[in-house]
Design a protein around this motif. Structure first.
Motif, PDB file in Angstrom:
ATOM      1  N   LEU A   1       0.304  -1.231  -0.269  1.00  4.03           N
ATOM      2  CA  LEU A   1       0.527  -0.424   0.296  1.00  4.03           C
ATOM      3  C   LEU A   1       1.178   1.053   0.228  1.00  4.03           C
ATOM      4  O   LEU A   1       1.966   1.449   0.665  1.00  4.03           O
ATOM      5  N   SER A   2       0.333   2.371  -0.749  1.00  2.31           N
ATOM      6  CA  SER A   2       1.156   3.419  -0.687  1.00  2.31           C
ATOM      7  C   SER A   2       1.081   4.506   0.566  1.00  2.31           C
ATOM      8  O   SER A   2      -0.043   3.963   1.517  1.00  2.31           O
ATOM      9  N   ASP A   3       1.851   5.504   0.950  1.00  2.00           N
ATOM     10  CA  ASP A   3       1.440   5.508   2.022  1.00  2.00           C
ATOM     11  C   ASP A   3       0.562   6.623   2.725  1.00  2.00           C
ATOM     12  O   ASP A   3      -0.145   6.880   3.524  1.00  2.00           O
ATOM     13  N   GLU A   4       0.085   7.696   0.813  1.00  7.73           N
ATOM     14  CA  GLU A   4      -1.384   8.120   1.258  1.00  7.73           C
ATOM     15  C   GLU A   4      -2.453   6.895   1.498  1.00  7.73           C
ATOM     16  O   GLU A   4      -3.390   7.740   2.175  1.00  7.73           O
ATOM     17  N   LEU A   5      -2.694   5.867   0.947  1.00 12.11           N
ATOM     18  CA  LEU A   5      -3.706   4.921   1.296  1.00 12.11           C
ATOM     19  C   LEU A   5      -3.741   4.973   3.387  1.00 12.11           C
ATOM     20  O   LEU A   5      -4.827   4.282   3.219  1.00 12.11           O
ATOM     21  N   LEU A   6      -2.446   4.129   3.716  1.00  8.12           N
ATOM     22  CA  LEU A   6      -2.166   4.028   4.467  1.00  8.12           C
ATOM     23  C   LEU A   6      -2.556   4.687   5.158  1.00  8.12           C
ATOM     24  O   LEU A   6      -3.239   4.158   6.385  1.00  8.12           O
ATOM     25  N   LEU A   7      -2.176   5.970   5.444  1.00  5.48           N
ATOM     26  CA  LEU A   7      -2.785   7.413   6.269  1.00  5.48           C
ATOM     27  C   LEU A   7      -4.059   6.818   6.587  1.00  5.48           C
ATOM     28  O   LEU A   7      -4.551   8.081   7.425  1.00  5.48           O
ATOM     29  N   ASP A   8      -4.941   6.723   5.575  1.00  2.84           N
ATOM     30  CA  ASP A   8      -5.804   7.032   5.319  1.00  2.84           C
ATOM     31  C   ASP A   8      -6.586   6.060   6.144  1.00  2.84           C
ATOM     32  O   ASP A   8      -7.750   6.111   6.740  1.00  2.84           O
ATOM     33  N   ILE A   9      -6.467   5.106   5.935  1.00  7.56           N
ATOM     34  CA  ILE A   9      -7.013   4.106   6.357  1.00  7.56           C
ATOM     35  C   ILE A   9      -7.341   4.185   8.266  1.00  7.56           C
ATOM     36  O   ILE A   9      -7.547   3.602   8.860  1.00  7.56           O
ATOM     37  N   LEU A  10      -5.266   4.539   8.706  1.00  7.62           N
ATOM     38  CA  LEU A  10      -4.994   4.987  10.101  1.00  7.62           C
ATOM     39  C   LEU A  10      -5.417   5.899  10.622  1.00  7.62           C
ATOM     40  O   LEU A  10      -6.189   5.927  11.661  1.00  7.62           O
ATOM     41  N   SER A  11      -6.341   6.961   9.775  1.00  7.18           N
ATOM     42  CA  SER A  11      -6.881   7.540  10.504  1.00  7.18           C
ATOM     43  C   SER A  11      -8.706   7.406  10.425  1.00  7.18           C
ATOM     44  O   SER A  11      -9.269   8.307  11.297  1.00  7.18           O
ATOM     45  N   ARG A  12      -9.094   6.449   9.936  1.00  2.00           N
ATOM     46  CA  ARG A  12     -10.241   6.222  10.403  1.00  2.00           C
ATOM     47  C   ARG A  12     -10.405   4.903  11.530  1.00  2.00           C
ATOM     48  O   ARG A  12     -11.063   5.120  11.654  1.00  2.00           O
ATOM     49  N   LEU A  13      -9.236   4.804  12.128  1.00  2.00           N
ATOM     50  CA  LEU A  13      -9.425   3.877  13.225  1.00  2.00           C
ATOM     51  C   LEU A  13      -9.580   4.568  14.935  1.00  2.00           C
ATOM     52  O   LEU A  13      -9.201   6.193  15.128  1.00  2.00           O
ATOM     53  N   PRO A  14      -9.993   4.454  15.919  1.00  2.00           N
ATOM     54  CA  PRO A  14      -9.907   5.155  16.740  1.00  2.00           C
ATOM     55  C   PRO A  14      -8.195   5.575  17.361  1.00  2.00           C
ATOM     56  O   PRO A  14      -7.443   4.864  16.705  1.00  2.00           O
ATOM     57  N   VAL A  15      -8.580   6.564  17.931  1.00  2.00           N
ATOM     58  CA  VAL A  15      -6.988   7.539  18.843  1.00  2.00           C
ATOM     59  C   VAL A  15      -7.037   6.928  19.811  1.00  2.00           C
ATOM     60  O   VAL A  15      -5.635   6.685  19.839  1.00  2.00           O
ATOM     61  N   SER A  16      -7.579   5.445  20.154  1.00  2.00           N
ATOM     62  CA  SER A  16      -6.936   4.562  21.240  1.00  2.00           C
ATOM     63  C   SER A  16      -5.762   3.445  21.135  1.00  2.00           C
ATOM     64  O   SER A  16      -5.352   2.842  21.521  1.00  2.00           O
ATOM     65  N   GLN A  17      -6.340   3.685  19.532  1.00  2.00           N
ATOM     66  CA  GLN A  17      -5.410   2.754  19.040  1.00  2.00           C
ATOM     67  C   GLN A  17      -3.997   2.728  18.195  1.00  2.00           C
ATOM     68  O   GLN A  17      -3.229   2.269  17.942  1.00  2.00           O
ATOM     69  N   ARG A  18      -3.412   5.002  18.355  1.00  2.00           N
ATOM     70  CA  ARG A  18      -2.664   5.039  17.734  1.00  2.00           C
ATOM     71  C   ARG A  18      -1.555   4.533  18.816  1.00  2.00           C
ATOM     72  O   ARG A  18      -0.235   4.034  18.207  1.00  2.00           O
ATOM     73  N   ASN A  19      -0.859   4.898  19.831  1.00  2.00           N
ATOM     74  CA  ASN A  19       0.041   3.755  20.247  1.00  2.00           C
ATOM     75  C   ASN A  19       0.453   2.455  20.030  1.00  2.00           C
ATOM     76  O   ASN A  19       1.499   1.747  19.746  1.00  2.00           O
ATOM     77  N   SER A  20      -0.234   1.295  20.034  1.00  2.00           N
ATOM     78  CA  SER A  20      -0.237  -0.032  19.807  1.00  2.00           C
ATOM     79  C   SER A  20       0.134   0.038  18.214  1.00  2.00           C
ATOM     80  O   SER A  20       0.731  -0.520  17.819  1.00  2.00           O
ATOM     81  N   ASN A  21      -0.455   0.492  17.368  1.00  2.00           N
ATOM     82  CA  ASN A  21      -0.127   1.036  15.737  1.00  2.00           C
ATOM     83  C   ASN A  21       0.831   1.232  15.451  1.00  2.00           C
ATOM     84  O   ASN A  21       1.472   0.832  14.500  1.00  2.00           O
ATOM     85  N   SER A  22       1.455   2.264  16.139  1.00  2.00           N
ATOM     86  CA  SER A  22       2.457   2.554  16.470  1.00  2.00           C
ATOM     87  C   SER A  22       3.769   1.436  16.697  1.00  2.00           C
ATOM     88  O   SER A  22       5.192   1.687  16.217  1.00  2.00           O
ATOM     89  N   LEU A  23       3.648   0.367  16.920  1.00  2.00           N
ATOM     90  CA  LEU A  23       4.547  -0.088  17.296  1.00  2.00           C
ATOM     91  C   LEU A  23       4.794  -1.036  16.632  1.00  2.00           C
ATOM     92  O   LEU A  23       5.993  -2.656  16.436  1.00  2.00           O
ATOM     93  N   VAL A  24       3.864  -1.259  14.954  1.00  2.00           N
ATOM     94  CA  VAL A  24       4.092  -2.827  14.277  1.00  2.00           C
ATOM     95  C   VAL A  24       5.434  -2.576  13.660  1.00  2.00           C
ATOM     96  O   VAL A  24       6.120  -3.673  13.329  1.00  2.00           O
ATOM     97  N   SER A  25       5.767  -1.575  13.204  1.00  2.00           N
ATOM     98  CA  SER A  25       7.015  -1.626  12.384  1.00  2.00           C
ATOM     99  C   SER A  25       7.534   0.032  12.575  1.00  2.00           C
ATOM    100  O   SER A  25       7.103   1.038  13.073  1.00  2.00           O
ATOM    101  N   LYS A  26       8.370   0.631  12.090  1.00  2.00           N
ATOM    102  CA  LYS A  26       9.189   1.911  11.660  1.00  2.00           C
ATOM    103  C   LYS A  26       8.609   2.662  10.767  1.00  2.00           C
ATOM    104  O   LYS A  26       8.188   3.535  10.726  1.00  2.00           O
ATOM    105  N   ARG A  27       7.962   2.012   9.945  1.00  2.00           N
ATOM    106  CA  ARG A  27       6.972   2.935   9.097  1.00  2.00           C
ATOM    107  C   ARG A  27       6.078   3.352   9.534  1.00  2.00           C
ATOM    108  O   ARG A  27       5.251   4.187   9.581  1.00  2.00           O
ATOM    109  N   TRP A  28       5.085   2.025  10.325  1.00  2.00           N
ATOM    110  CA  TRP A  28       4.150   2.526  10.944  1.00  2.00           C
ATOM    111  C   TRP A  28       3.691   4.048  12.130  1.00  2.00           C
ATOM    112  O   TRP A  28       3.263   4.485  12.232  1.00  2.00           O
TER     113      TRP A  28
END
Length: 495
Positions: free
Chosen positions: A74-101
């Motif tokens: 996925l491109s950065d723009e598409l993945l950013l659009d997906i991550l922006s639709r997730l709840p704010v409470s998941q931001r910390n856990s999502n950032s642990l997936v990889s350096k890109r995330w």
């Protein structure tokens, strides 16, 4: 007797021998299978009349490689659009997936409460969070000893302190970075975030504020801690400032001074203000008058632990568009406002909020309600000294449609009834934790008023509420018998 060794059977071959000997035949078979998968069904494509024999060479297949992380497609723009639709409470856990995330999550942040000043000075904040618009620097401006177990806490800030400094009188100013260090950080912050909308600053100078005003023309909200009159000269450069909070003097923490001089500079420089909060600020009639005359767009004014001189309340009539007036943790309102004919009236005022204030001074309370007699909403929460006599003064506010009382321990049912029965436009009533207001004392007239209200929240006495809910359950009777026996029982030496 020994058995002779068996000779290998030339007619029997192992699977490995067959694999290596017939490798060419196996490749031809795989090639035919591949051709059949690429050839459409016979009904769609006619058979050729002169089929071409397969080439006499080994075919090499290009198998697709295994993708370990499918999100890498996925491109950065598409993945950013997906991550922006997730709840704010998941931001910390999502950032642990990889350096890109981690980098992509940093681009989604718009607000940050900075804890480490070096994170700003080093410039790492810009690579980690490139799109910030709201930055709170209050916590990072304090010299905190993280290894200490002593935590100094205030409603504005909290930080760890070294036990050795407690030998002298505690003063928060000893733990604040110097003015020069703060100004350097503000210049770095403003150069990296030209689209800042809100910033919280501690111990800044006039030049530090000017650097922010020049680089951030869209700044709309500013909160200044440890502020004084000299610093406020840099406020005039913020052309689009709409929300301002000034924290001057706080007992035991800050010791700066904001007087009529600073309030006059503020009024002349910030003519587009909509909301203003003065915390621990001094001043008088002249300072409030200057703000009212210059800030024509001011709609909300808050006083927190103010140190205003007597008679300042008369200047509120100059705030011609004021809609909300708040008092928080004020020891007094205005002890010098005794002449009713000079008070004036805030004709546009709609809401009056009093929280944790001293209302024992009856002339001061009378002056306040006279200035605010046109309000439509009154909220009184945990204020000391609000008895029946003081609350009866509020009856001059004839147009009340909403009343909220919480923690008014000296107000009785009779005092409440004498006032709200005179308000013919009352629609909503909220009474919580007022222990002298009882269920059993509600009169028929008050009950009739309750039935006509659009909204009613009636929890004045917690004890009455609990006892009413226990009726018919039998609970509480055994305890009464037990304590009765304890009262009748005497020790041997009492006999």
């Amino acid at each position: 007797m020994s058995c002779p060794p068996q000779k290998p059977n030339p007619g029997r071959s192992s699977w490995s021998n067959l694999w290596f000997k017939n490798k060419k035949a196996l490749n031809n078979a795989l090639f035919n299978i591949h051709l059949q998968s690429l050839t459409p069904p016979p009904s769609q494509t006619p058979l050729p009349t002169n089929p071409t024999p397969p080439p006499n060479k080994t075919h090499v297949f290009d198998l697709p490689k295994f993708v370990a992380n499918k999100t890498s497609l996925l491109s950065d723009e598409l993945l950013l659009d997906i991550l922006s639709r997730l709840p704010v409470s998941q931001r910390n856990s999502n950032s642990l997936v990889s350096k890109r995330w981690l980098n992509l999550q940093g681009r989604l942040f718009r607000s940050l409460k900075l804890l480490d000043w070096n994170f700003l000075i080093s410039g790492r904040i810009f690579t980690r969070f490139p799109n910030l618009t709201h930055v709170d620097l209050a916590q990072s401006c304090l010299l905190s000893s993280r290894n200490s177990g002593i935590l100094a806490t205030h409603k504005l800030v909290s930080f760890h302190i070294d036990p050795s400094v407690l030998q002298d009188a505690f003063n928060l100013e000893k733990f604040v970075l110097s003015v020069d260090e703060i100004d350097v950080g503000l210049r770095i912050l403003a150069s990296g975030y030209p689209n800042l909308r809100r910033v919280v600053i501690v111990n800044a100078s006039e030049m530090g504020l000017l650097s922010v005003a020049e680089e951030c023309p869209t700044l709309q909200e500013l909160e200044l801690h440890l502020c004084n009159d000299h610093v406020l000269r840099g406020i005039a450069a913020f052309g689009n400032l709409q929300i301002l909070k000034l924290i001057g003097n706080i007992d035991g923490f800050y010791g700066s001074l904001v007087s009529d001089i600073g309030l006059t500079i503020l009024g002349q420089g910030c003519k587009r203000l909509v909301r203003l909060e003065l915390s621990g600020c001094e001043g008088s009639y002249d300072g409030i008058k200057a703000i009212g005359q210059c800030c024509q767009m001011l709609e909300e004014l808050t006083f927190c632990d103010h140190r205003m001189d007597e008679g300042w309340l008369m200047a509120l009539s100059y705030c011609e568009n004021l809609k909300t007036l708040r008092f928080l943790s004020c020891k007094s309102i205005d002890r010098g406002a005794e002449l009713d004919e000079h008070l004036g009236l805030c004709t546009t005022l709609e809401r009056l909020h009093l929280e944790k204030c001293q209302l024992r001074d009856k002339p001061s309370a009378r002056a306040l309600f006279l200035v605010c007699q046109g309000v439509r909403e009154i909220v009184i929460q945990n204020c000391w000294g609000l008895d029946d006599h003081v609350f009866s003064i509020a009856s001059i506010c004839r147009g009340i449609i909403f009343l909220s009382l919480e923690g008014c321990s000296m107000l009785t049912t009779k005092g409440l009834e004498s006032v709200i029965l005179s308000w013919k436009e009352l629609e909503s009533l909220r009474v919580v934790s007022c222990n002298l207001i009882k269920y059993s004392e509600v009169s028929p007239a008050l009950s009739t008023l309750f039935s006509a209200l659009k909204e009613l929240k009636w929890r004045p006495d917690a004890k009455s509420l609990v006892s009413a809910s226990l009726v018919g359950t039998g609970m509480g009777k055994r305890g009464g018998k037990f304590f009765k026996k304890m009262r009748d029982w005497k020790l041997p030496h009492d006999a």
